[in-house]
Design an enzyme around this catalytic site. Structure first.
Site, PDB file in Angstrom:
ATOM      1  N   ASP A 193       0.853  -1.192   0.000  1.00 29.59           N
ATOM      2  CA  ASP A 193       0.000   0.000   0.000  1.00 29.59           C
ATOM      3  C   ASP A 193       0.892   1.246   0.000  1.00 29.59           C
ATOM      4  OD1 ASP A 193      -3.190   0.455   1.550  1.00 29.59           O
ATOM      5  OD2 ASP A 193      -1.889   2.022   0.756  1.00 29.59           O
ATOM      6  N   THR A 219       5.059  -0.630   5.516  1.00 22.80           N
ATOM      7  CA  THR A 219       5.131  -1.950   6.144  1.00 22.80           C
ATOM      8  C   THR A 219       6.231  -2.778   5.520  1.00 22.80           C
ATOM      9  OG1 THR A 219       2.735  -1.884   6.429  1.00 22.80           O
ATOM     10  CG2 THR A 219       3.805  -4.011   6.715  1.00 22.80           C
TER      11      THR A 219
END
Lengths: 252, 238
Positions: B158, B162
């Site tokens: 995204d 992360t």
């Protein structure tokens, strides 16, 4: 049904698909604790030599390490398809939480989920399905009682009131699973069932039988379809018998 | 749907710039205004009939794309041992299907790719927003990655934060090489610009579910990639 030899290892020829014929494939009935009967289909005989490697596709890097293919991938898939149908029939009335026991259970879990999802897409009464992944570490505490620790996964309280399906690759002694089941009753799920692709015929068995069994197999060293030997062979599609030479080769 | 071209290992681009040695992954870019397919063209679980807006990427298309990604991975990494690091829970479906396709290639091509599979879990989404906090479960496995070739398999990248955090974590264990395969990459305004080595589809900034991608644990049991309806976002909110 006859055993036929066609230049291949013998196989069971099923003449027709009538119920009478299918019944003959079933073997001795096991009576479960609750009195219900469990038919074990497709036992693999103790002296089964399996199919020759040349009849199937096997990753090149394992060609020297395997003696034979004991359960081809396609057969595993077909059997899994049927287990999915049985599971949805029994558990489909209420939200199912499918609990995958890593690492060995992951391949069977993925394929089983695929078949359950396929059924779910096409029936009028679909069932909500959520998934989780756990690892089990069994140990004995100071009183020498069997304990199992559940690692990973969401809070077990999420299982309360749900239909829980534990998905495992193989049951050998059955002790780990029995201990896990005892642990889970404390969280008051609506129902708990266990699906194991394989159950080993071994004198070390506690007598525990899972609710759904793919195949009953002899007490041989099996690898493939997520069953490993020191982390190797998980990337093999068929279930095979490991050669003695390979046991040395991949020893830790 | 536009296709991004490959720039290969480097060379001179049309306007005379010299491109640094880098592999640009070919990926299927889905434009922002792609409306998706009507639900009624496909099958899906009845219990989600009010919850989905459209089918964004049908299951069959995902499978065909994975078949090609497997070939690309085999071309690059063939004849090396790799450890596949599957990022649970969302990555499990993509990982299972990708590993399966690679296995087929191992049996049928001149190259082979011995694979071991391991699992870690990352927790960073709250409802439909990606958060900064990253909780890695199963991190004790990472010590086994020293000196190995690692292929991280993730469902979606995204903002990229992360993945960057995970990569830093993995690098600390000194693997020989790390590659990342992600089924989806989102076009987001505030992304880090991180691009995985292997990408299935580049998608618009919409919240997609299905094919093991969830919204608060729901929709993992949907085999197409779909866009959820606003009513569903409320219905299944935490």
């Amino acid at each position: 049904m006859k055993d036929k030899h066609l230049g291949m290892a013998s196989y069971l020829e099923v003449r027709d698909t009538s119920d009478v014929c299918m019944t003959r494939l079933r073997v001795p009935v096991y009576k479960q604790v609750d009195g219900s009967e469990l038919f074990v289909q497709k036992p693999i005989a103790d002296d089964s030599k399996g199919h020759e490697l040349d009849l199937f596709c096997v990753p090149k890097h394992y060609e020297e390490d395997l003696d034979s293919v004991i359960i081809p991938n396609g057969l595993i898939k077909d059997r899994t398809e049927r287990l999915a149908r049985d599971i949805v029939r029994d558990m489909g009335g209420h939200h199912i939480v499918a609990l995958c026991v890593l690492k060995g259970g992951y391949k069977f879990f993925a394929d089983l989920m695929d078949y359950i999802k396929a059924l779910n897409q096409n029936i009028d009464k679909s069932v909500q399905l959520t998934v989780d992944f756990i690892r089990l570490k069994s140990y004995s505490n100071d009183q020498s009682t069997n304990c199992v620790k559940v690692i990973g996964g969401d809070e077990l309280s999420a299982l309360t009131g749900k239909n829980v399906l534990i998905v495992e690759d193989i049951i050998e002694t059955g002790k780990t699973m029995e201990t896990l089941l005892k642990l889970l009753t404390g969280f008051h799920p609506k129902m708990v069932k266990v699906a194991s692709l394989l159950v080993k015929r071994t004198p070390r068995s506690s007598g525990y039988r899972p609710d759904y069994i793919g195949f009953e197999v002899p007490d041989k060293f099996l690898v493939g379809y997520a069953l490993d030997y020191n982390e190797y062979f998980r990337d093999l599609s068929h279930i095979c018998i490991l050669s003695d030479r390979a046991k040395e080769k991949y020893q830790v | 749907m536009r296709h991004h071209g490959s720039l290969g290992d480097g060379g001179v681009v049309g306007d005379g710039r010299v491109v640094v040695r880098r592999v640009f992954s070919m990926r299927r870019a889905i434009r922002d205004d792609w409306p998706g397919y009507a639900l009624d063209l496909f099958t899906y679980p009845k219990h989600y009939s009010e919850d989905l807006e459209c089918v964004y990427i049908p299951h069959g298309v995902i499978m065909d794309r994975i078949e090609r990604l497997a070939r690309n991975i085999m071309d690059d990494l063939g004849d090396h041992d790799i450890v596949v690091l599957c990022v649970l829970k969302g990555g499990y479906q993509f990982c299972a299907d990708l590993v399966e396709r690679i296995k087929v290639l191992c049996c049928n091509s001149s190259k082979t790719l011995p694979m071991r599979v391991d699992f870690i879990r990352l927790k960073s989404y709250l409802n439909d927003q990606s958060t900064e906090d990253l909780h890695i479960v199963g991190a004790e496995n990472l010590s086994a990655l020293s000196g190995k070739n690692v292929l991280i398999v993730e469902a979606i990248v995204d903002t990229g934060k992360t993945m960057k955090t995970l990569l830093d974590h993995v690098k600390a264990f000194r693997p020989k090489m790390i590659k990342v395969a992600s089924l989806l990459v989102k076009r987001v305004p505030c992304g880090t610009g991180y691009v995985p080595d292997y990408v299935g589809f580049e998608i618009a900034n919409r919240f997609v579910v299905g094919y093991a991608l969830d919204y608060n644990e729901y929709f993992r049991d949907l085999h197409h990639l779909c866009v959820i309806s606003d009513s569903a976002k409320q219905k299944y909110k935490v």
